[in-house]
Write a protein that holds these residues in place. Structure first.
Motif, PDB file in Angstrom:
ATOM      1  N   ILE A   1       0.824  -1.209   0.000  1.00  0.00           N
ATOM      2  CA  ILE A   1       0.000   0.000   0.000  1.00  0.00           C
ATOM      3  C   ILE A   1       0.854   1.253   0.000  1.00  0.00           C
ATOM      4  CG2 ILE A   1      -1.494   1.388   1.504  1.00  0.00           C
ATOM      5  CD1 ILE A   1      -3.057  -1.151   2.107  1.00  0.00           C
TER       6      ILE A   1
ATOM      7  N   ASN B   1      -0.404   3.600  -5.325  1.00  0.00           N
ATOM      8  CA  ASN B   1      -1.190   4.816  -5.172  1.00  0.00           C
ATOM      9  C   ASN B   1      -2.675   4.489  -5.023  1.00  0.00           C
ATOM     10  OD1 ASN B   1       1.013   6.686  -5.562  1.00  0.00           O
ATOM     11  ND2 ASN B   1       0.994   6.077  -7.718  1.00  0.00           N
ATOM     12  N   PRO B   2      -3.468   5.393  -4.414  1.00  0.00           N
ATOM     13  CA  PRO B   2      -4.912   5.148  -4.321  1.00  0.00           C
ATOM     14  C   PRO B   2      -5.568   4.857  -5.664  1.00  0.00           C
ATOM     15  CG  PRO B   2      -4.297   6.979  -2.892  1.00  0.00           C
ATOM     16  CD  PRO B   2      -3.064   6.611  -3.680  1.00  0.00           C
TER      17      PRO B   2
ATOM     18  N   TYR C   1      -5.556   1.212  -6.523  1.00  0.00           N
ATOM     19  CA  TYR C   1      -6.586   0.454  -5.803  1.00  0.00           C
ATOM     20  C   TYR C   1      -7.979   0.769  -6.332  1.00  0.00           C
ATOM     21  CZ  TYR C   1      -3.188  -1.339  -2.503  1.00  0.00           C
ATOM     22  OH  TYR C   1      -2.126  -2.014  -1.947  1.00  0.00           O
TER      23      TYR C   1
ATOM     24  N   HIS D   1      -9.117   7.892  -7.606  1.00  0.00           N
ATOM     25  CA  HIS D   1      -8.459   8.234  -6.351  1.00  0.00           C
ATOM     26  C   HIS D   1      -9.451   8.192  -5.196  1.00  0.00           C
ATOM     27  CE1 HIS D   1      -6.829  10.877  -3.186  1.00  0.00           C
ATOM     28  NE2 HIS D   1      -5.638  10.468  -3.611  1.00  0.00           N
TER      29      HIS D   1
ATOM     30  N   LEU E   1      -9.738   5.371  -1.919  1.00  0.00           N
ATOM     31  CA  LEU E   1      -9.844   5.633  -0.482  1.00  0.00           C
ATOM     32  C   LEU E   1     -11.019   4.874   0.126  1.00  0.00           C
ATOM     33  CD1 LEU E   1      -9.164   9.490  -0.408  1.00  0.00           C
ATOM     34  CD2 LEU E   1      -7.598   7.658   0.294  1.00  0.00           C
TER      35      LEU E   1
ATOM     36  N   GLU F   1     -10.311   0.981   0.167  1.00  0.00           N
ATOM     37  CA  GLU F   1      -9.401   0.544   1.216  1.00  0.00           C
ATOM     38  C   GLU F   1     -10.016   0.722   2.599  1.00  0.00           C
ATOM     39  OE1 GLU F   1      -6.398  -1.215   0.767  1.00  0.00           O
ATOM     40  OE2 GLU F   1      -7.645  -1.281  -1.022  1.00  0.00           O
TER      41      GLU F   1
ATOM     42  N   VAL G   1      -5.057   4.620  10.534  1.00  0.00           N
ATOM     43  CA  VAL G   1      -4.836   4.782   9.098  1.00  0.00           C
ATOM     44  C   VAL G   1      -3.508   5.460   8.834  1.00  0.00           C
ATOM     45  CG1 VAL G   1      -5.639   5.996   7.034  1.00  0.00           C
ATOM     46  CG2 VAL G   1      -7.281   4.751   8.466  1.00  0.00           C
TER      47      VAL G   1
ATOM     48  N   PHE H   1      -1.088   3.023   6.922  1.00  0.00           N
ATOM     49  CA  PHE H   1      -1.175   3.296   5.488  1.00  0.00           C
ATOM     50  C   PHE H   1      -0.342   4.508   5.065  1.00  0.00           C
ATOM     51  CE2 PHE H   1      -4.692   0.689   6.469  1.00  0.00           C
ATOM     52  CZ  PHE H   1      -5.126   0.061   5.326  1.00  0.00           C
TER      53      PHE H   1
ATOM     54  N   LYS I   1      -1.060   9.905   3.126  1.00  0.00           N
ATOM     55  CA  LYS I   1      -1.830  10.096   1.898  1.00  0.00           C
ATOM     56  C   LYS I   1      -3.157   9.342   1.908  1.00  0.00           C
ATOM     57  CE  LYS I   1       0.556   6.397  -0.696  1.00  0.00           C
ATOM     58  NZ  LYS I   1       1.432   6.096  -1.860  1.00  0.00           N
ATOM     59  N   TRP I   2      -3.348   8.444   2.905  1.00  0.00           N
ATOM     60  CA  TRP I   2      -4.583   7.662   3.001  1.00  0.00           C
ATOM     61  C   TRP I   2      -5.520   8.175   4.088  1.00  0.00           C
ATOM     62  CZ3 TRP I   2      -5.790   3.905  -0.472  1.00  0.00           C
ATOM     63  CH2 TRP I   2      -4.751   3.421  -1.275  1.00  0.00           C
TER      64      TRP I   2
ATOM     65  N   MET J   1      -9.516   8.244   4.149  1.00  0.00           N
ATOM     66  CA  MET J   1     -10.394   7.090   4.306  1.00  0.00           C
ATOM     67  C   MET J   1     -10.891   6.920   5.737  1.00  0.00           C
ATOM     68  SD  MET J   1      -7.532   4.041   4.032  1.00  0.00           S
ATOM     69  CE  MET J   1      -8.185   2.688   5.001  1.00  0.00           C
TER      70      MET J   1
END
Length: 514
Positions: free
Chosen positions: A51, A55-56, A59, A257, A261, A264, A328, A332, A335-336, A339
């Motif tokens: 992860i 990058n988001p 995912y 993107h 988020l 995940e 998070v 993660f 940058k995450w 979420m």
């Protein structure tokens, strides 16, 4: 030819003692759950590293393919193989028939996914989706060699050899994921790792189960397999509509993107329900099938399962809700952080979903897969409807939709399923309370500490460690003060206490099986 399969062993002692059966169920739970936990530790360690490298948007693209893949998965025929577990006896010819069905269905699904990839890419407006789906069609070709050995071994409650293969598969998947991510494969990392896992399981299970059979495409006399499997098939279809509808809706409305988020957040929130409850249900189905003629035993076993599962799941979900942000950021990366609000809403809903999915093995073991099918149909109506409404307020609105849909589905499930074994809504609530009430009190205490005691400017790992430590201590103290009997019940099961000391642990007609 069929070698010495788990099925052969299952038939050697149809009248095993209550003690022996209880021990086999306990051993099955320990092997299945223990191997699942170890496999997940391996997988999560790899996932958290991957992860941080991806990058988001990667995912988000992968989530789009998973929504399509899941809608086809319901046709993979696993339910036809599961009919062998519920049957009183199984002969080699029926095993060959089940294998033939699995091969036909999964070859068809692989072809549909390969040639239909461009249509899915056009729907999402993402050309790369077609390429990803075509490679993932190889997953379906492995399923016949996983499903048949697995259900035959499960029928005999033989989860030890399955555990060995699952650990090997988890290691293969984790190694593939890390190698691909470090090599700059991007979103393809998320495709190749499951392929490595699936094919490792397929080869390993087939070898260890010694299940080398010629498929039969003569389907005369397999009405029970078709009937039972069809009900399971439609249940899976409706379940997939329910579980994938949010990503399917969001994939068209939001960019990769943002969807990454949300996807995940689903992954993190659903870890317990998706990774640890299904293994318990895998053991519960054959165990319930063995005592399906004794409703009293099934009733006590089911309530015990709810009670003990809530002791673990309730604090997990309540704790996840209050430590979402530092968790998070720690696991993660910054940058995450977007979420975290989704995790908070979805986690609360999943406490109820964890109980709701426990009803399926009871219904199926009683030969009532149609009830499971109608429950899944209800979910396929409730969840997409609430997601469509919630989408008007963005992805956070879809997260709120979980808090509306989950309690509605649990009430509907209890209405249809509980009466089969003589349970009421109040019986279910009473079984949930020993874990749920202390968990809610713990969450309130940790939230107050987060607001008043632990400074926000401290590093995320430090805040997380302090809040988790406080939560564990507070929950343990509340359990010890108010729920000592439930703690003792769990200890009795883990320590394999002599059933003579506690008749409630004996798996005979009129006693618990789980």
């Amino acid at each position: 030819m069929v070698g010495e399969t788990a099925e052969n062993k299952a038939g050697t002692d149809e009248k095993e003692s209550a003690t022996a059966f209880r021990d086999r169920v306990r051993s099955a739970v320990i092997w299945r759950s223990g191997s699942q936990i170890l496999a997940q530790i391996i997988t999560w360690a790899s996932t958290l590293l991957v992860i941080r490298l991806l990058n988001p948007a990667d995912y988000g693209l992968f989530a789009m393919t998973q929504a399509i893949l899941a809608f086809l998965t319901f046709l993979n025929g696993w339910g036809f193989a599961s009919a062998l577990v519920q049957s009183d006896s199984v002969d080699p010819f029926r095993i060959r028939q089940a294998f033939g069905l699995l091969l036909l269905l999964n070859a068809m699904l692989a072809a549909i996914l390969f040639f239909g990839g461009p249509l899915a890419a056009a729907y999402y407006g993402q050309p790369k989706v077609a390429e990803l789906l075509r490679v993932q069609s190889l997953l379906f070709l492995a399923i016949p060699f996983i499903a048949l050995p697995e259900v035959i071994m499960s029928r005999a409650l033989d989860f030890r050899r399955q555990a060995v293969v699952n650990l090997a598969a988890a290691t293969a998947g984790a190694g593939t994921a890390l190698a691909c991510a470090l090599s700059g494969f991007g979103v393809w990392t998320l495709v190749y790792a499951p392929l490595a896992m699936f094919w490792t399981r397929a080869i390993g299970l087939t070898i260890l189960a010694r299940l080398l059979v010629w498929p039969s495409f003569d389907f005369k006399g397999c009405g029970q397999i078709i009937g039972f499997g069809s009900a399971i098939l439609f249940s899976q279809l409706f379940w997939l509509v329910q579980s994938q509808s949010d990503v399917f809706i969001a994939g068209r409305l939001f960019d990769p993107h943002a969807l990454g988020l949300y996807a995940e957040a689903l992954f993190l929130s659903q870890i317990f329900m998706a990774k640890f409850v299904p293994p318990l249900n895998e053991v519960a189905f054959p165990a319930y099938s063995r005592i399906k003629d004794d409703p009293a035993a099934m009733r006590r076993g089911f309530l015990k399962t709810v009670r003990l599962l809530m002791l673990v799941s309730a604090p997990f979900y309540c704790g996840l809700t209050v430590v979402a942000a530092p968790l998070v950021e720690t696991l993660f990366g910054p940058k995450w952080l977007g979420m975290a609000p989704y995790v908070q809403h979805i986690s609360l809903a999943l406490m109820l979903m964890t109980v709701q999915i426990l009803f399926a093995p009871v219904n199926n073991a009683l030969g009532k897969p149609s009830v499971t099918m109608f429950v899944s149909l209800g979910g396929a109506i409730i969840f997409p409807t609430t997601f469509l409404i919630g989408s008007h307020w963005g992805l956070i609105g879809m997260a709120w939709a979980w808090l509306v849909a989950a309690p509605l589905l649990l009430l509907y499930t209890v209405r249809l399923s509980a009466r089969l074994i003589g349970l009421s809504l109040w019986d279910i609530v009473r079984a949930m309370l020993p874990g749920l009430a202390p968990a809610l009190m713990m969450a309130i205490g940790v939230e107050l500490a987060a607001e008043l005691i632990v400074p926000f400017h401290w590093a995320a790992p430090i805040r997380l460690g302090l809040l988790v430590g406080l939560g564990v201590a507070l929950y343990g103290a509340l359990l010890w003060t108010f729920e000592r009997e439930v703690i003792a019940e769990g200890i009795q099961i883990v320590l394999r206490r002599d059933p003579a000391a506690d008749p409630g642990l004996t798996a005979t007609p009129g006693q618990d099986a789980i």
